[in-house]
Write a protein that holds these residues in place. Structure first.
Motif, mmCIF file in Angstrom:
data_model
loop_
_atom_site.group_PDB
_atom_site.id
_atom_site.type_symbol
_atom_site.label_atom_id
_atom_site.label_comp_id
_atom_site.label_asym_id
_atom_site.label_seq_id
_atom_site.Cartn_x
_atom_site.Cartn_y
_atom_site.Cartn_z
ATOM 1 N N ILE A 47 103.494 63.417 30.641
ATOM 2 C CA ILE A 47 102.309 64.268 30.565
ATOM 3 C C ILE A 47 101.141 63.649 31.321
ATOM 4 C CG2 ILE A 47 100.534 65.143 28.972
ATOM 5 C CD1 ILE A 47 102.800 65.478 26.880
ATOM 6 N N ILE A 48 100.954 62.357 31.168
ATOM 7 C CA ILE A 48 99.802 61.700 31.780
ATOM 8 C C ILE A 48 100.075 61.284 33.224
ATOM 9 C CG2 ILE A 48 98.125 59.822 31.565
ATOM 10 C CD1 ILE A 48 98.114 61.970 29.305
ATOM 11 N N GLY A 49 101.266 60.759 33.488
ATOM 12 C CA GLY A 49 101.561 60.229 34.815
ATOM 13 C C GLY A 49 102.157 61.215 35.779
ATOM 14 N N GLY A 50 102.654 62.347 35.262
ATOM 15 C CA GLY A 50 103.264 63.337 36.133
ATOM 16 C C GLY A 50 104.449 62.776 36.892
ATOM 17 N N GLU A 51 104.516 63.089 38.178
ATOM 18 C CA GLU A 51 105.652 62.670 38.996
ATOM 19 C C GLU A 51 105.364 61.398 39.794
ATOM 20 O OE1 GLU A 51 106.716 65.975 41.417
ATOM 21 O OE2 GLU A 51 107.411 67.203 39.729
ATOM 22 N N ASP A 52 104.257 60.746 39.474
ATOM 23 C CA ASP A 52 103.904 59.555 40.239
ATOM 24 C C ASP A 52 104.705 58.327 39.842
ATOM 25 O OD1 ASP A 52 102.055 61.015 41.592
ATOM 26 O OD2 ASP A 52 100.295 60.120 40.648
ATOM 27 N N GLU B 251 92.076 59.928 39.220
ATOM 28 C CA GLU B 251 91.415 61.181 38.839
ATOM 29 C C GLU B 251 92.399 62.128 38.152
ATOM 30 O OE1 GLU B 251 88.831 64.820 40.924
ATOM 31 O OE2 GLU B 251 89.345 63.012 42.055
ATOM 32 N N ALA B 252 93.608 62.187 38.678
ATOM 33 C CA ALA B 252 94.618 63.066 38.090
ATOM 34 C C ALA B 252 95.021 62.587 36.698
ATOM 35 C CB ALA B 252 95.854 63.144 38.990
ATOM 36 N N TYR B 253 95.178 61.266 36.514
ATOM 37 C CA TYR B 253 95.600 60.751 35.206
ATOM 38 C C TYR B 253 94.525 61.001 34.149
ATOM 39 C CZ TYR B 253 98.532 58.233 38.538
ATOM 40 O OH TYR B 253 99.356 57.909 39.584
ATOM 41 N N LEU C 247 96.745 55.034 28.132
ATOM 42 C CA LEU C 247 97.746 55.121 29.193
ATOM 43 C C LEU C 247 97.099 55.550 30.507
ATOM 44 C CD1 LEU C 247 100.704 55.008 30.086
ATOM 45 C CD2 LEU C 247 100.966 57.365 29.268
ATOM 46 N N ALA C 248 96.219 56.544 30.448
ATOM 47 C CA ALA C 248 95.538 56.991 31.664
ATOM 48 C C ALA C 248 94.746 55.847 32.288
ATOM 49 C CB ALA C 248 94.620 58.167 31.352
ATOM 50 N N GLY C 249 94.099 55.023 31.454
ATOM 51 C CA GLY C 249 93.354 53.890 31.980
ATOM 52 C C GLY C 249 94.247 52.882 32.677
ATOM 53 N N GLN C 250 95.374 52.586 32.069
ATOM 54 C CA GLN C 250 96.270 51.601 32.677
ATOM 55 C C GLN C 250 96.933 52.148 33.942
ATOM 56 O OE1 GLN C 250 98.276 48.648 30.900
ATOM 57 N NE2 GLN C 250 97.334 48.735 28.871
ATOM 58 N N LEU C 251 97.322 53.423 33.927
ATOM 59 C CA LEU C 251 97.923 54.010 35.130
ATOM 60 C C LEU C 251 96.914 54.064 36.269
ATOM 61 C CD1 LEU C 251 100.107 56.936 33.690
ATOM 62 C CD2 LEU C 251 100.744 54.559 34.146
ATOM 63 N N SER C 252 95.661 54.271 35.923
ATOM 64 C CA SER C 252 94.613 54.293 36.953
ATOM 65 C C SER C 252 94.478 52.931 37.616
ATOM 66 C CB SER C 252 93.278 54.716 36.331
ATOM 67 O OG SER C 252 93.347 56.045 35.834
#
Length: 370
Positions: free
Chosen positions: A51-56, A228-230, A215-220
């Motif tokens: 959900i957060i990382g998508g296909e990245d 921005e997407a996360y 999770l969004a913070g770490q993926l960023s």
């Protein structure tokens, strides 16, 4: 009237398609746009990562079968290698998936990781029942080297900790009388002064929003080009969590104080959100949680309360069935008590959000039969 048993029918009403959500992440053989791998303990956490990382990111759940619980999971050499090679490991914590913790502790240098249970303990749960109101500024999850980000505001520890207790009376198993103990926390102390552990934190909607933010913070940090997407995905996730909380608040308004019974303390965070009271004998759920057989007198006490229709609904853990829990299920069916059967991980073909929405559907329908 015959009891109805329901297991998360995919009747979700949330607008999920825009995120392209799936029940679990891509396999390790699939290629991500960043060449970066996220390893999770179960499909539930793989769904959150997707959900957060998508296909990245390439996302792999070590336990890919939703019907398999991690309690007695034996780590394979491949699992160890997968964790060692991961760029980020997302796991439940709280003793639920201890095999991941063991693997991380044996790996040097360890990959960065997110322990969702630590976030659960640190996060503020002072919001009104049924709605969080504010999802901004969450504490960070921990990594083996205790690294933290500087771009989040810390919250004080709230009242909704593992082990919340709402009553002192308990079922008298020896007499068969049913004092109503809905005290929470059926395991050992968590070691941080928060009381007994209930590790099933994916049923705490507020916690899941905090994990998504972390999770969004770490993926960023891992992929600044996608930051921005996360962050947008985490914000959208928080909005949909709030929609679920609004649904829970509506159920609470109609059924607050209704007595239900669980075969195991699986959904008690959700029951709290719904204002429902678990009257199952504490000794029974403790035994099931610990993988032992309850005393015959305790099983008889549980059977009696189902025979007497004291519980409006039986919440049944479909992942960890045993002959003893099946006795309760059969007794509920025989007496016309609605049964909501819930698994421990996101079912195949669903996202986490769809799964929670379907459980709320099932609970609402069951309660409407009371």
């Amino acid at each position: 009237m015959r009891a109805q048993t329901r297991i998360g029918a995919a009747t979700a009403s949330l607008a999920l398609a825009s995120l392209g959500l799936v029940a679990c992440g891509a396999s390790a053989d699939d290629q991500s746009s960043t060449g970066t791998t996220i390893v999770t303990s179960t499909t539930t956490w793989a769904s959150i990562a997707t959900i957060i990382g998508g296909e990245d990111f390439t996302i792999e759940a070590l336990i890919s079968d939703p019907a398999m619980g991690p309690h007695h999971y034996e780590t394979s050499p491949r699992d160890i290698a997968t964790i060692q090679d991961a760029d980020l490991v997302l796991f439940n914590g709280g003793g639920y998936d201890q095999f991941v913790v063991d693997a991380l502790e044996s790996t040097s240098p360890a990959p960065r990781s997110i322990n969702a249970y630590d976030i659960h303990l640190e996060h503020d749960h002072d919001a009104d029942p049924g709605h969080t109101g504010d999802h901004d500024g969450h504490d960070q999850g921990t990594t083996p080297d205790d690294a933290h980000h500087d771009d989040h505001d810390a919250h004080d520890e709230g009242d909704h900790e593992a082990g919340d207790s709402h009553g002192e009376d308990s079922h008298d198993a020896s007499s068969g009388e049913h004092g109503h103990d809905d005290g929470h926390g059926h395991g050992d102390d968590d070691g941080h002064g928060h009381g007994p552990v209930n590790e099933h934190i994916w049923f705490d909607l507020h916690t899941m929003s905090a994990v998504a933010d972390e999770l969004a913070g770490q993926l960023s940090e891992m992929n600044p080009d996608g930051a921005e997407a996360y962050q947008a995905n985490a914000a959208s996730f928080a909005e949909q969590i709030e929609a679920l909380e609004d649904r829970a608040a509506s159920i609470r308004a109609a059924h607050e104080g209704t007595e239900v019974a669980q075969t195991e303390p699986l959904t008690e965070y959700l029951l709290d959100e719904l204002g429902l009271v678990d009257i199952a004998p504490r000794e029974f759920v403790l035994a099931v949680e610990n993988g032992t057989d309850p005393a015959a007198s305790v099983t008889a006490a549980f059977s009696d309360l189902l025979d007497d229709r004291e519980a409006a609904v039986l919440m049944y853990n479909a992942t960890r069935e045993s002959p003893t829990t099946r006795i309760m299920r059969d007794r509920a069916e025989a007496n016309g008590t609605p049964i909501v059967a819930v698994a421990e991980s996101v079912p195949a073909g669903m996202s986490y959000l769809e799964w929670m929405d379907s459980i709320l559907d099932d609970v609402a329908e069951a309660l409407d039969q009371e």
